[in-house]
Scaffold this active site. Structure first.
Site, PDB file in Angstrom:
ATOM      1  N   LEU A  65       0.830  -1.201   0.000  1.00  0.00           N
ATOM      2  CA  LEU A  65       0.000   0.000   0.000  1.00  0.00           C
ATOM      3  C   LEU A  65       0.869   1.257   0.000  1.00  0.00           C
ATOM      4  CD1 LEU A  65      -2.494  -1.421   2.639  1.00  0.00           C
ATOM      5  CD2 LEU A  65      -3.020  -0.940   0.237  1.00  0.00           C
ATOM      6  N   PRO A  66       0.271   2.418  -0.340  1.00  0.00           N
ATOM      7  CA  PRO A  66       1.102   3.617  -0.504  1.00  0.00           C
ATOM      8  C   PRO A  66       1.852   4.072   0.755  1.00  0.00           C
ATOM      9  CG  PRO A  66      -1.037   3.936  -1.549  1.00  0.00           C
ATOM     10  CD  PRO A  66      -1.111   2.637  -0.793  1.00  0.00           C
ATOM     11  N   THR A  96       6.394   0.645   1.910  1.00  0.00           N
ATOM     12  CA  THR A  96       7.417   1.437   2.603  1.00  0.00           C
ATOM     13  C   THR A  96       6.687   2.419   3.507  1.00  0.00           C
ATOM     14  OG1 THR A  96       8.895   1.294   0.709  1.00  0.00           O
ATOM     15  CG2 THR A  96       9.390   2.979   2.340  1.00  0.00           C
ATOM     16  N   LYS A 171      15.646  -0.134   4.906  1.00  0.00           N
ATOM     17  CA  LYS A 171      15.168   0.342   3.594  1.00  0.00           C
ATOM     18  C   LYS A 171      15.398   1.852   3.438  1.00  0.00           C
ATOM     19  CE  LYS A 171      12.270   1.232   0.119  1.00  0.00           C
ATOM     20  NZ  LYS A 171      12.446   0.924  -1.259  1.00  0.00           N
ATOM     21  N   LYS A 246       9.006  10.944  -0.250  1.00  0.00           N
ATOM     22  CA  LYS A 246       8.330  10.311   0.898  1.00  0.00           C
ATOM     23  C   LYS A 246       9.334   9.525   1.741  1.00  0.00           C
ATOM     24  CE  LYS A 246       6.398   6.183   0.960  1.00  0.00           C
ATOM     25  NZ  LYS A 246       5.589   4.970   0.849  1.00  0.00           N
TER      26      LYS A 246
HETATM   27  P1  NAD Z   1       0.736   2.581  -6.212  1.00  0.00           P
HETATM   28  O1  NAD Z   1       0.185   3.896  -5.833  1.00  0.00           O
HETATM   29  O2  NAD Z   1       0.973   2.272  -7.666  1.00  0.00           O
HETATM   30  O3  NAD Z   1      -0.215   1.397  -5.643  1.00  0.00           O
HETATM   31  C1  NAD Z   1      -0.868   1.414  -4.417  1.00  0.00           C
HETATM   32  C2  NAD Z   1      -2.174   0.654  -4.586  1.00  0.00           C
HETATM   33  O4  NAD Z   1      -2.799   0.548  -3.308  1.00  0.00           O
HETATM   34  C3  NAD Z   1      -3.160   1.353  -5.525  1.00  0.00           C
HETATM   35  O5  NAD Z   1      -3.568   0.456  -6.547  1.00  0.00           O
HETATM   36  C4  NAD Z   1      -4.330   1.723  -4.607  1.00  0.00           C
HETATM   37  O6  NAD Z   1      -5.590   1.674  -5.248  1.00  0.00           O
HETATM   38  C5  NAD Z   1      -4.209   0.668  -3.530  1.00  0.00           C
HETATM   39  N1  NAD Z   1      -4.856   1.009  -2.263  1.00  0.00           N
HETATM   40  C6  NAD Z   1      -4.748   2.144  -1.535  1.00  0.00           C
HETATM   41  N2  NAD Z   1      -5.483   2.041  -0.391  1.00  0.00           N
HETATM   42  C7  NAD Z   1      -6.068   0.810  -0.419  1.00  0.00           C
HETATM   43  C8  NAD Z   1      -6.929   0.116   0.470  1.00  0.00           C
HETATM   44  N3  NAD Z   1      -7.366   0.674   1.612  1.00  0.00           N
HETATM   45  N4  NAD Z   1      -7.328  -1.119   0.120  1.00  0.00           N
HETATM   46  C9  NAD Z   1      -6.902  -1.688  -1.033  1.00  0.00           C
HETATM   47  N5  NAD Z   1      -6.078  -1.089  -1.910  1.00  0.00           N
HETATM   48  C10 NAD Z   1      -5.671   0.158  -1.603  1.00  0.00           C
HETATM   49  O7  NAD Z   1       2.085   2.408  -5.374  1.00  0.00           O
HETATM   50  P2  NAD Z   1       3.316   1.419  -5.695  1.00  0.00           P
HETATM   51  O8  NAD Z   1       4.277   2.105  -6.603  1.00  0.00           O
HETATM   52  O9  NAD Z   1       2.787   0.078  -6.040  1.00  0.00           O
HETATM   53  O10 NAD Z   1       4.022   1.409  -4.247  1.00  0.00           O
HETATM   54  C11 NAD Z   1       3.492   0.673  -3.161  1.00  0.00           C
HETATM   55  C12 NAD Z   1       4.463   0.770  -2.001  1.00  0.00           C
HETATM   56  O11 NAD Z   1       5.735   0.252  -2.415  1.00  0.00           O
HETATM   57  C13 NAD Z   1       4.733   2.189  -1.497  1.00  0.00           C
HETATM   58  O12 NAD Z   1       4.837   2.184  -0.111  1.00  0.00           O
HETATM   59  C14 NAD Z   1       6.055   2.562  -2.175  1.00  0.00           C
HETATM   60  O13 NAD Z   1       6.793   3.524  -1.418  1.00  0.00           O
HETATM   61  C15 NAD Z   1       6.763   1.219  -2.183  1.00  0.00           C
HETATM   62  N6  NAD Z   1       7.773   1.054  -3.237  1.00  0.00           N
HETATM   63  C16 NAD Z   1       7.539   1.479  -4.503  1.00  0.00           C
HETATM   64  C17 NAD Z   1       8.517   1.322  -5.467  1.00  0.00           C
HETATM   65  C18 NAD Z   1       8.299   1.794  -6.897  1.00  0.00           C
HETATM   66  O14 NAD Z   1       9.274   1.846  -7.661  1.00  0.00           O
HETATM   67  N7  NAD Z   1       7.088   2.101  -7.299  1.00  0.00           N
HETATM   68  C19 NAD Z   1       9.738   0.725  -5.145  1.00  0.00           C
HETATM   69  C20 NAD Z   1       9.952   0.251  -3.847  1.00  0.00           C
HETATM   70  C21 NAD Z   1       8.944   0.430  -2.894  1.00  0.00           C
END
Ligand code: NAD
Length: 297
Positions: A65-66, A96, A171, A246
């Protein structure tokens, strides 16, 4: 084969859930986005209409999740999974988030007999798709060992940094260092370019010298030096400035809480926040290269 409930199917979670299916696991998913659910169904996941339904019957619950509020809401909120999961379920949060929230959620679940580890990832969207993520876990040795069965189809390296919350700390240490290296590499390249040097030649020289580092050698921020990196594709398709910002905010929170001195981390946090405020939040974090461009006199 394990039964897995997977919640959060964004850029990272979508391909991670798909790789779990490829690994032979039975995966039931939930996301607030209908499009994300449709894509997961096409990848072989069963879809649910709530987090609660996705977690029914699951031996493992994984969240991607975000940020803090979303993770807290899913586990400890009004309809939180804490009131539903049977003892011995293993919860793996790959988002994260702050170490403090990971400890709060993990401790609350453990008090109900539900196991929890924090397992943020490194490797980006490319690593999520390829199943080559690095998992940086915090939690008991037994829980991290138990998690291997479902982490392996999604990742190449699985580390245990320490107890609950330690995965999140490791991390953000990594990402803070990465941001410092990216800004430093960008400055050095721009200084050379301002003096008429060819960025590709300068990159090769520094790569074979003591300035060598990942942002220079495999993720060069200067457009045209490398083919398959975001800088050569209008800074699209990588790790967003807003996500780096973030993570740097989380690093600063952790530094304040512990008294650690992180002057370089504070500086890069401010640079990335400013860059976002100037409208670059949805670009790859290597676009900071353009923030430190020389001002021709
Ligand atoms: P994203 O915004 O693409 O995806 C998050 C998903 O969570 C969305 O599809 C959203 O609809 C869903 N969501 C939000 N609240 C919800 C709820 N209550 N119930 C169900 N679904 C819900 O984000 P991402 O890029 O996939 O990143 C996710 C996590 O991974 C973050 O914490 C980010 O910091 C971490 N991360 C991302 C990357 C990257 O390169 N994108 C790399 C390493 C870590």
């Amino acid at each position: 084969m394990a039964t897995v409930g997977f919640i959060g199917l964004g850029n990272m979670g979508g391909p991670m859930a798909a790789n779990l299916v490829k690994g032979g696991h039975q995966v039931t998913v939930f996301d607030l986005s209908a499009a994300a659910l449709t894509a997961a169904a096409a990848a072989g996941c069963a879809t649910a209409s709530s987090a609660s339904q996705a977690a029914e019957q699951a031996e493992f619950v994984i969240t991607m999740l975000p940020a803090d509020a979303h993770v807290k809401g899913v586990y400890l909120g009004e309809q939180g999974l804490i009131n539903q999961l049977p003892e011995n379920t293993l919860v793996i949060d790959c988002s994260t988030i702050s170490s403090a929230t990971a400890v709060e959620v993990g401790t609350a679940l453990q008090q109900r007999g539900i196991e929890f580890i924090d397992a943020p990832v490194s490797g980006g969207v490319g690593g999520a798709k390829a199943g080559t993520l690095t998992f940086i876990c915090g939690g008991s040795e037994a829980a991290v060992t138990r998690a291997q069965a479902v982490l392996q189809p999604m990742g190449k390296n699985i580390f245990r940094a320490g107890e609950l919350g330690a995965g999140q700390i490791a991390k953000i240490c990594n990402n803070m260092l990465l941001s410092v290296l990216m800004v430093g590499t960008s400055e050095a390249l721009q200084l050379g370019i301002a003096h008429g040097l060819d960025a590709a030649v300068l990159s090769e020289i520094m790569s074979k010298s003591s300035g060598s580092n990942w942002t220079l050698d495999v993720y060069n921020p200067c457009p045209g030096v490398m083919d398959n990196v975001p800088s050569s594709h209008d800074y699209q398709g990588g790790f967003l400035v807003d996500l780096m910002s973030k993570d740097l905010g989380l690093a600063q929170q952790a530094a304040l809480a512990s008294g650690a001195a992180t002057p370089m981390g504070a500086l890069t946090h401010n640079l990335y926040r400013s860059w976002s405020q100037l409208g670059h939040g949805r670009e790859d974090f290597s676009s900071i290269f353009n923030f430190v461009k020389a001002n021709k006199k």
